[in-house]
Structure formats: C-alpha cells, structure tokens
Motif scaffolding. Structure first.
Motif, PDB file in Angstrom:
ATOM      1  N   LEU A 169      -0.656  37.375 -29.612  1.00  0.00           N
ATOM      2  CA  LEU A 169      -0.241  36.005 -29.329  1.00  0.00           C
ATOM      3  C   LEU A 169       1.277  35.897 -29.291  1.00  0.00           C
ATOM      4  CD1 LEU A 169      -1.070  33.057 -28.903  1.00  0.00           C
ATOM      5  CD2 LEU A 169      -0.959  32.780 -31.379  1.00  0.00           C
ATOM      6  N   GLY A 170       1.944  36.581 -30.191  1.00  0.00           N
ATOM      7  CA  GLY A 170       3.406  36.589 -30.190  1.00  0.00           C
ATOM      8  C   GLY A 170       3.967  37.196 -28.912  1.00  0.00           C
ATOM      9  N   ILE A 171       3.361  38.269 -28.444  1.00  0.00           N
ATOM     10  CA  ILE A 171       3.818  38.909 -27.202  1.00  0.00           C
ATOM     11  C   ILE A 171       3.634  37.965 -26.023  1.00  0.00           C
ATOM     12  CG2 ILE A 171       3.291  40.754 -25.568  1.00  0.00           C
ATOM     13  CD1 ILE A 171       2.655  42.522 -28.029  1.00  0.00           C
ATOM     14  N   VAL A 172       2.507  37.274 -25.964  1.00  0.00           N
ATOM     15  CA  VAL A 172       2.257  36.337 -24.864  1.00  0.00           C
ATOM     16  C   VAL A 172       3.264  35.201 -24.888  1.00  0.00           C
ATOM     17  CG1 VAL A 172       0.617  34.611 -24.013  1.00  0.00           C
ATOM     18  CG2 VAL A 172      -0.180  36.891 -24.608  1.00  0.00           C
ATOM     19  N   LEU A 173       3.488  34.618 -26.052  1.00  0.00           N
ATOM     20  CA  LEU A 173       4.445  33.505 -26.141  1.00  0.00           C
ATOM     21  C   LEU A 173       5.857  33.961 -25.810  1.00  0.00           C
ATOM     22  CD1 LEU A 173       3.125  31.667 -29.321  1.00  0.00           C
ATOM     23  CD2 LEU A 173       2.915  30.959 -26.941  1.00  0.00           C
ATOM     24  N   TRP A 174       6.240  35.129 -26.269  1.00  0.00           N
ATOM     25  CA  TRP A 174       7.571  35.649 -25.980  1.00  0.00           C
ATOM     26  C   TRP A 174       7.736  35.896 -24.478  1.00  0.00           C
ATOM     27  CZ3 TRP A 174       9.209  40.997 -25.059  1.00  0.00           C
ATOM     28  CH2 TRP A 174      10.577  41.131 -25.046  1.00  0.00           C
ATOM     29  N   GLY A 175       6.699  36.447 -23.839  1.00  0.00           N
ATOM     30  CA  GLY A 175       6.747  36.686 -22.394  1.00  0.00           C
ATOM     31  C   GLY A 175       6.857  35.398 -21.608  1.00  0.00           C
ATOM     32  N   ARG A 176       6.151  34.367 -22.016  1.00  0.00           N
ATOM     33  CA  ARG A 176       6.260  33.075 -21.337  1.00  0.00           C
ATOM     34  C   ARG A 176       7.658  32.486 -21.501  1.00  0.00           C
ATOM     35  NH1 ARG A 176       0.686  29.677 -22.253  1.00  0.00           N
ATOM     36  NH2 ARG A 176      -0.680  31.154 -21.192  1.00  0.00           N
ATOM     37  N   LYS A 227      10.126  31.695 -18.394  1.00  0.00           N
ATOM     38  CA  LYS A 227      10.655  30.342 -18.191  1.00  0.00           C
ATOM     39  C   LYS A 227      12.181  30.367 -18.085  1.00  0.00           C
ATOM     40  CE  LYS A 227      10.418  25.713 -20.139  1.00  0.00           C
ATOM     41  NZ  LYS A 227       9.919  24.898 -21.245  1.00  0.00           N
ATOM     42  N   LYS A 228      12.831  31.192 -18.892  1.00  0.00           N
ATOM     43  CA  LYS A 228      14.294  31.323 -18.830  1.00  0.00           C
ATOM     44  C   LYS A 228      14.729  31.850 -17.463  1.00  0.00           C
ATOM     45  CE  LYS A 228      16.668  32.221 -22.983  1.00  0.00           C
ATOM     46  NZ  LYS A 228      17.133  33.229 -23.929  1.00  0.00           N
ATOM     47  N   MET A 251      14.331  30.227 -29.886  1.00  0.00           N
ATOM     48  CA  MET A 251      14.265  29.996 -31.314  1.00  0.00           C
ATOM     49  C   MET A 251      12.984  29.246 -31.662  1.00  0.00           C
ATOM     50  SD  MET A 251      15.904  30.774 -33.834  1.00  0.00           S
ATOM     51  CE  MET A 251      16.706  30.434 -35.320  1.00  0.00           C
ATOM     52  N   ARG A 252      12.606  28.327 -30.789  1.00  0.00           N
ATOM     53  CA  ARG A 252      11.406  27.549 -31.018  1.00  0.00           C
ATOM     54  C   ARG A 252      10.168  28.445 -30.957  1.00  0.00           C
ATOM     55  NH1 ARG A 252      10.117  22.912 -26.861  1.00  0.00           N
ATOM     56  NH2 ARG A 252      11.584  24.271 -25.854  1.00  0.00           N
ATOM     57  N   VAL A 253      10.209  29.418 -30.047  1.00  0.00           N
ATOM     58  CA  VAL A 253       9.078  30.340 -29.909  1.00  0.00           C
ATOM     59  C   VAL A 253       8.904  31.156 -31.179  1.00  0.00           C
ATOM     60  CG1 VAL A 253       8.209  32.327 -28.631  1.00  0.00           C
ATOM     61  CG2 VAL A 253       9.298  30.445 -27.412  1.00  0.00           C
ATOM     62  N   LEU A 254      10.000  31.593 -31.756  1.00  0.00           N
ATOM     63  CA  LEU A 254       9.935  32.363 -32.998  1.00  0.00           C
ATOM     64  C   LEU A 254       9.311  31.529 -34.108  1.00  0.00           C
ATOM     65  CD1 LEU A 254      10.622  34.939 -34.531  1.00  0.00           C
ATOM     66  CD2 LEU A 254      12.854  33.960 -35.007  1.00  0.00           C
ATOM     67  N   ALA A 255       9.670  30.264 -34.177  1.00  0.00           N
ATOM     68  CA  ALA A 255       9.093  29.394 -35.190  1.00  0.00           C
ATOM     69  C   ALA A 255       7.594  29.223 -34.976  1.00  0.00           C
ATOM     70  CB  ALA A 255       9.789  28.034 -35.170  1.00  0.00           C
ATOM     71  N   VAL A 256       7.177  29.106 -33.723  1.00  0.00           N
ATOM     72  CA  VAL A 256       5.751  28.969 -33.422  1.00  0.00           C
ATOM     73  C   VAL A 256       5.007  30.240 -33.806  1.00  0.00           C
ATOM     74  CG1 VAL A 256       4.079  28.731 -31.552  1.00  0.00           C
ATOM     75  CG2 VAL A 256       6.092  27.264 -31.600  1.00  0.00           C
ATOM     76  N   VAL A 257       5.573  31.392 -33.484  1.00  0.00           N
ATOM     77  CA  VAL A 257       4.924  32.671 -33.801  1.00  0.00           C
ATOM     78  C   VAL A 257       4.800  32.840 -35.316  1.00  0.00           C
ATOM     79  CG1 VAL A 257       5.185  35.173 -33.687  1.00  0.00           C
ATOM     80  CG2 VAL A 257       5.607  33.783 -31.663  1.00  0.00           C
ATOM     81  N   GLN A 280      13.142  31.594 -14.585  1.00  0.00           N
ATOM     82  CA  GLN A 280      12.905  30.601 -13.555  1.00  0.00           C
ATOM     83  C   GLN A 280      13.962  29.511 -13.576  1.00  0.00           C
ATOM     84  OE1 GLN A 280       8.919  29.208 -14.174  1.00  0.00           O
ATOM     85  NE2 GLN A 280       7.982  30.940 -13.084  1.00  0.00           N
ATOM     86  N   GLN A 281      14.445  29.132 -14.735  1.00  0.00           N
ATOM     87  CA  GLN A 281      15.470  28.104 -14.842  1.00  0.00           C
ATOM     88  C   GLN A 281      16.824  28.631 -14.401  1.00  0.00           C
ATOM     89  OE1 GLN A 281      15.379  26.758 -18.881  1.00  0.00           O
ATOM     90  NE2 GLN A 281      13.561  25.496 -18.583  1.00  0.00           N
ATOM     91  N   GLY A 282      17.032  29.915 -14.503  1.00  0.00           N
ATOM     92  CA  GLY A 282      18.316  30.527 -14.138  1.00  0.00           C
ATOM     93  C   GLY A 282      18.525  30.612 -12.639  1.00  0.00           C
ATOM     94  N   ASP A 283      17.462  30.566 -11.826  1.00  0.00           N
ATOM     95  CA  ASP A 283      17.586  30.682 -10.371  1.00  0.00           C
ATOM     96  C   ASP A 283      18.211  29.488  -9.731  1.00  0.00           C
ATOM     97  OD1 ASP A 283      16.554  33.183 -10.362  1.00  0.00           O
ATOM     98  OD2 ASP A 283      14.519  32.578  -9.870  1.00  0.00           O
TER      99      ASP A 283
END
Length: 94
Positions: A77-84, A88-89, A1-7, A91-94
């Motif tokens: 820029l939106g695609i890059v931020l969304w991919g990151r 990150k999700k 949700m935070r990423v969407l706000a940034v984009v 990596q945290q799930g492992d």
C-alpha cells in the motif's frame, strides 16, 4: 509529506488489527493475581518444562503468518501511494 503521514497511519492501523486479533480475552478468576509465599528450592532432577501442544503451535504459526501478511500489505500500500504521489507531481510539472 502528506503521503508519508497516510502510510504511517495505515501501518499503525494494520499493526493494531494484527495485535488485537492475536490477543486472547482475559478470563476472570476468584484467585488473586499474585500470591506471596515462600518458595522452596527447586530440584535439579526435575522434569523438563512443558511442551506446547499442537493446537498452541498451530495458533502461533497462524498469528505469525497474519503478521507477515499484514506487513506485506502495508508495504505494498505504501508503494502504491508513493507511486501515485510521484505520478501526480510529474503531471503538475508539465
């Protein structure tokens, strides 16, 4: 949700720069902005309207290309931020 706000924020910022860059400053004049006067009927035999000179057409094309480049940059820029965010999700799930 935070990423969407940034984009969305970045899109608004880029759009603001594009719009501000294409606006020409207003010139001051001694004449009033609106003059109330009766108008005569226009003739049907009048000359066609004014044509844009090449300089104005070049400026319009330049503004159009700036807008296209700005939108493309915002989308990338939106695609890059969304991919990151997705990476990150995972990596945290492992």
């Amino acid at each position: 949700m935070r990423v969407l706000a940034v984009v969305v924020g970045l899109l608004a910022l880029v759009a603001g720069f594009v719009v501000v860059g294409s606006v020409t400053p207003a010139t001051s004049s001694a004449e009033p902005l609106a003059v109330v006067a009766p108008y005569q009927a226009q003739d049907d035999d009048s000359e066609p309207g004014p044509t844009l000179d090449p300089q104005t057409e070049a400026d319009a094309e330049k503004d159009r290309s700036r807008l296209v480049v700005g939108v493309a940059a915002a989308v990338l820029l939106g695609i890059v931020l969304w991919g990151r965010h997705i990476r990150k999700k995972r990596q945290q799930g492992d």
